[in-house]
Design an enzyme around this catalytic site. Structure first.
Site, PDB file in Angstrom:
ATOM      1  N   GLU A 214     -14.189  76.436 100.105  1.00 15.03           N
ATOM      2  CA  GLU A 214     -12.760  76.221 100.329  1.00 15.03           C
ATOM      3  C   GLU A 214     -12.174  75.685  99.027  1.00 15.03           C
ATOM      4  OE1 GLU A 214     -11.573  77.435 102.820  1.00 15.03           O
ATOM      5  OE2 GLU A 214     -13.212  77.517 104.269  1.00 15.03           O
ATOM      6  N   CYS A 248      -4.466  70.957  98.812  1.00 15.78           N
ATOM      7  CA  CYS A 248      -4.916  72.270  98.336  1.00 15.78           C
ATOM      8  C   CYS A 248      -4.016  73.395  98.791  1.00 15.78           C
ATOM      9  CB  CYS A 248      -6.363  72.543  98.776  1.00 15.78           C
ATOM     10  SG  CYS A 248      -6.593  72.555 100.570  1.00 15.78           S
TER      11      CYS A 248
END
Length: 467
Positions: A214, A248
């Site tokens: 990720e 993010c």
């Protein structure tokens, strides 16, 4: 690479336990999930205080909203649906192989490694840990050295709630993280930067350990020609400025019709003054995690300005290095080759890119690596549908930001340089499981006809099969 004997010892014990109890029943898995939920629910104030101290300041409300709430929600979802996820699944059997039966048998992989970043240390631990435990695995967690107070507290809480061969926490620096990634896990999940992701994948490859990465990237927000403009700007800035942009999936740049750029600047100033009045003394505005990260963001803005970009402060306050507080700024007229347009920003700096028509905006997004998230604002379904069809991203929220990550039934993951694999909800259960395919042969079957010697009967059968 420095050896970490204690870490290897923990892994070996956990590995042996996972092989001894290959597939714990749902009652055991549910008990582990309930203990995890209690750990979060009963200690959320202390967790929020530790995270705030690690950041110098992060409001407890932000931790409650962005970390505690989705952590508990994800565990509750697994408790509600996990027993169904774990059932053996019937699948179709080919006509020529009936009355045999085919099944998929979900089984835990064994020991899961989870590498956690500093920006959302609780949620990005609990999310993958929930999937791993629901699937019947054991897990080792490596927390970030940038959150030492949280990491120490969480290690103590885990030690009190779980046996050492169920869940274990490893703390240490980048060298420890490298050794952790090199352990022969049954699956390794890493959340962090793309550059570090390369090293993690290389370390895992030595053991043929499958990975879920990720990562990040430059997530665009497109304000369409038919958007509710004021609302779009507000939602983009809310998504950008939570955790001071250290997210993010925060909008990394905004695409706006060329004739609306000045309106965006004016609207953004009004929005920020409402969200964070007197920002220099506002406890609702999060600090930058470290001096190194603060200096990087300042240099990124300075480099853009030196290359010809216009820096547009959205408040009257300036950067405060001592408090590591960086008030939000827009960058307009940004050259495409500056770092602010090439690197993930990960802070309260928002480049503004203008476009003439929607095809230009879509082309701009598609000329760059595929992002972890994409946001599109427009009241017209045709505009939204065009963006959906013609772009690829890890996840999308329409007419808002961030919220796709909070949906337990939507997988979370990147694509290309923004990541590989996904988790959350049932997707996490699947990521941390092996769906073992099993064919059950019937007592009365025709398999005996398909064997040597290959005579006329076999040839007749083959013709039937190949029709």
């Amino acid at each position: 690479m420095r050896e970490v004997p204690a870490m290897s010892t923990v892994f070996n014990a956990m590995h042996a336990a996972s092989r001894h109890d290959q597939s714990p029943d749902w009652a055991i898995r549910a008990d582990r999930l309930r203990r995890l939920k209690a750990l979060v629910r009963d200690n959320h104030d202390g967790i929020a205080a530790a995270i705030s101290a690690d950041f110098t300041n992060r409001p407890r409300q932000e931790t409650a909203l962005l970390e505690v709430f989705p952590s508990i929600s994800g565990i509750d979802d697994a408790l509600r649906h996990g027993k169904r996820w774990a059932r053996v699944r019937r699948v179709k059997t080919g006509l020529w192989f009936k009355p045999g039966k085919s099944r998929l048998v979900p089984q835990p992989l064994g020991v899961i490694g989870i590498v956690v970043p500093w920006n959302y240390p609780l949620y990005l631990t609990i999310g993958p840990l929930t999937g791993a435990l629901a699937a019947g695995n054991r897990a080792m967690v490596k927390l970030s050295e940038y959150t030492p107070r949280f990491s120490e507290l969480f290690a103590q809480l885990v030690q009190a709630a779980f046996a050492p061969d169920e869940v274990a926490v490893v703390n240490g620096d980048a060298e420890v993280a490298a050794a952790f990634s090199a352990l022969p896990f049954d699956h390794l999940l890493f959340t962090g930067s793309t550059s570090v992701g390369h090293h993690v994948m290389k370390a895992a490859a030595a053991n043929l350990t499958p990975v879920t990465l990720e990562l990040g990237g430059k997530s665009p927000a497109i304000i369409g020609p038919g958007a509710d403009f004021e609302r779009a700007v507000e939602r983009i800035l809310v998504g950008k400025l939570l955790n001071a942009g250290q997210t993010c999936i925060a909008p990394d740049y905004v695409l706006v019709p060329a004739d609306q750029r000045d309106r965006l600047v004016d609207t953004a100033r009004r929005v920020v003054s409402r969200l964070y009045p007197d920002i220099a003394r506002n406890p609702d505005y999060t600090s930058i995690i470290s001096a190194r990260h603060f200096d990087r963001l300042v240099s990124l803005v300075d480099a853009a300005q030196a290359a010809g970009a216009r820096v547009v402060p959205l408040t009257d306050a300036g950067p405060d290095a001592a408090a590591r507080q960086l008030p939000p700024v827009l960058l307009t007229d940004v050259p495409d080759d500056v770092r602010a347009m090439q690197e993930e920003i990960f802070g309260p700096v928002l480049p503004v890119v203008t476009y003439r028509n929607l095809d230009d905006a879509i082309g701009f997004v598609n000329s760059r690596p595929r992002p972890l998230a994409l946001y599109v604002f427009d009241k017209g379904g045709d505009v939204v549908d065009r963006v959906m069809r013609q772009t690829v991203a890890g996840g999308v929220t329409v007419n808002d930001t961030l919220f796709h990550i909070a949906q337990d039934d939507l997988p979370f993951g990147g694509v290309g340089p923004s990541g590989m694999g996904d988790y959350h909800g049932e997707a996490g259960f699947k990521t941390f499981s092996k769906f073992k395919p099993v064919f059950y042969q019937a007592g009365l079957n025709g398999a005996g006809l398909l064997k040597p010697p290959y005579g006329k009967r076999f040839e007749s059968m083959l013709k039937m099969l190949l029709r």
